[in-house]
Write an enzyme that holds these catalytic residues in place. Structure first.
Site, PDB file in Angstrom:
ATOM      1  CG  HIS A 126      -2.123  -1.079   1.222  1.00 46.41           C
ATOM      2  ND1 HIS A 126      -2.756  -1.133   0.117  1.00 46.41           N
ATOM      3  CD2 HIS A 126      -2.198  -1.870   2.229  1.00 46.41           C
ATOM      4  CE1 HIS A 126      -3.735  -2.353   0.365  1.00 46.41           C
ATOM      5  NE2 HIS A 126      -3.514  -2.527   1.605  1.00 46.41           N
ATOM      6  CG  ASP A 163      -2.664  -8.697   0.743  1.00 43.15           C
ATOM      7  OD1 ASP A 163      -1.859  -8.771   1.385  1.00 43.15           O
ATOM      8  OD2 ASP A 163      -3.926  -7.994   1.232  1.00 43.15           O
ATOM      9  CG  HIS A 165      -6.691  -5.459   1.866  1.00 40.76           C
ATOM     10  ND1 HIS A 165      -6.069  -6.259   2.769  1.00 40.76           N
ATOM     11  CD2 HIS A 165      -7.788  -5.167   2.421  1.00 40.76           C
ATOM     12  CE1 HIS A 165      -6.799  -6.352   3.647  1.00 40.76           C
ATOM     13  NE2 HIS A 165      -7.915  -5.693   3.515  1.00 40.76           N
ATOM     14  CG  ASP A 247      -4.627 -10.083   3.275  1.00 39.26           C
ATOM     15  OD1 ASP A 247      -4.239 -10.703   2.139  1.00 39.26           O
ATOM     16  OD2 ASP A 247      -4.606  -9.080   3.723  1.00 39.26           O
TER      17      ASP A 247
END
Length: 314
Positions: A126, A163, A165, A247
């Protein structure tokens, strides 16, 4: 050649406070399972510190210097956003995380390892060119990719991110770079709100394949088979970097995808096959998310076992 795992105990010193899902126990969970008897053939190396010049491969000088020059007292937290904070051990952890990714590239491209897994925290995907967010400070995958070009002359590098996200930071860093391919599966809608298929970059080298809450193995594997793997073959990178977030595991508290350890092993094998065709098998994998400790450990173990060819490890 062996599979090398690169890590450093400095990852334990980054602590964003009680109850935060990105916690030191994540490092312990991965370290513990990879030190099990089934993984005795792994080679282990200690992550060095990345230099400021190396960090500037993916981030602005102002951002790098500003982050590393913050003075944080023992027991204090420097809050960057509601989800992201620095403790007095954060700076040591994040320069080791980036340094580990750089060392992984050196080991793999230098022919001393078949592939590498960088088991450090916090995650990085991120982190944008000039901003920290979403538990991330420096973008380890992007730094590794740029280091492969700068230090080893590899023309094209691909970063694949599974991931839960979307890696908005990696997308931001590579947006206008035709020598980099970024491909991501992720849940949408979900933090950080980016990752639509229409986000393709200035040179059509961004590949976003969003999944919906509740999607599991079938949708995940179809996304790779139909959208991501063909683009990787066409791009033919000289090195493949994996943003290995776990995740999307079915019990993770921060996402609603339904993947299992077998899905992470499957996608790893698929990416290894691509790397064999165009990159001499060279893969560098960096740990991203994963917040159910048991799921993180067993998923990371499935990923590393596949990288290392340890079919009986689990």
């Amino acid at each position: 050649m062996p599979t090398v795992v690169i890590t450093h105990r400095a990852g334990l010193g980054h602590d964003m406070g009680a109850g935060h899902p990105e916690r030191p126990d994540r490092w312990r969970a991965v370290d513990r399972i990879l030190h099990g008897a089934a993984f005795a053939k792994l080679q282990w190396l200690e992550a060095p510190e990345a230099t400021r010049e190396q960090l500037r491969l993916a981030h602005t000088a102002r951002y790098v210097d500003g982050l590393l020059d913050i003075e944080i007292g023992a027991g204090d937290l420097f809050q960057i956003d509601p989800d992201t904070a620095m403790s007095d051990g954060t700076q040591a952890a994040i320069v080791r995380g980036a340094g580990g990714a750089i060392l992984a590239v050196d080991e793999v491209v230098g022919g001393r390892a078949e592939n590498a897994f960088v088991a450090t925290r916090p995650p990085g995907h991120h982190a944008e060119r000039q901003g920290a967010m979403g538990f991330c400070f420096f973008n380890n995958a992007a730094i590794a990719a740029r280091h492969a070009q700068r230090a080893h002359g590899i023309e094209r590098v691909a970063v694949v991110d599974f991931d839960v996200h979307h890696g908005n930071g990696t997308q931001d860093i590579f947006w206008d770079d035709k020598s980099m391919l970024y491909a991501s599966t992720h849940q949408m809608p979900l933090f950080p709100g980016t990752g639509a298929p229409s986000e393709r970059g200035e040179h059509d080298t961004i590949v976003n394949v969003p999944l919906r809450a509740g999607d599991g193995s079938e949708a995940f594997r179809a996304a790779f088979d139909t959208a991501i793997l063909p683009r990787l073959r066409d791009f033919a990178p000289g090195l493949l970097v994996i943003s290995a977030g776990f995740d999307a595991y079915h019990r993770d508290p921060l996402g609603q995808l339904r993947l299992t350890e077998q899905d992470f092993a499957w996608v790893t094998a698929k990416l290894m096959a691509i790397a064999e065709t165009c990159a001499q098998g060279r893969i560098v994998s960096v740990l991203e998310g994963g917040y159910d400790l048991d799921g993180l450990a067993t998923s990371a173990a499935a990923h590393v076992a596949t990288l290392a060819g340890l079919t009986g490890a689990l």
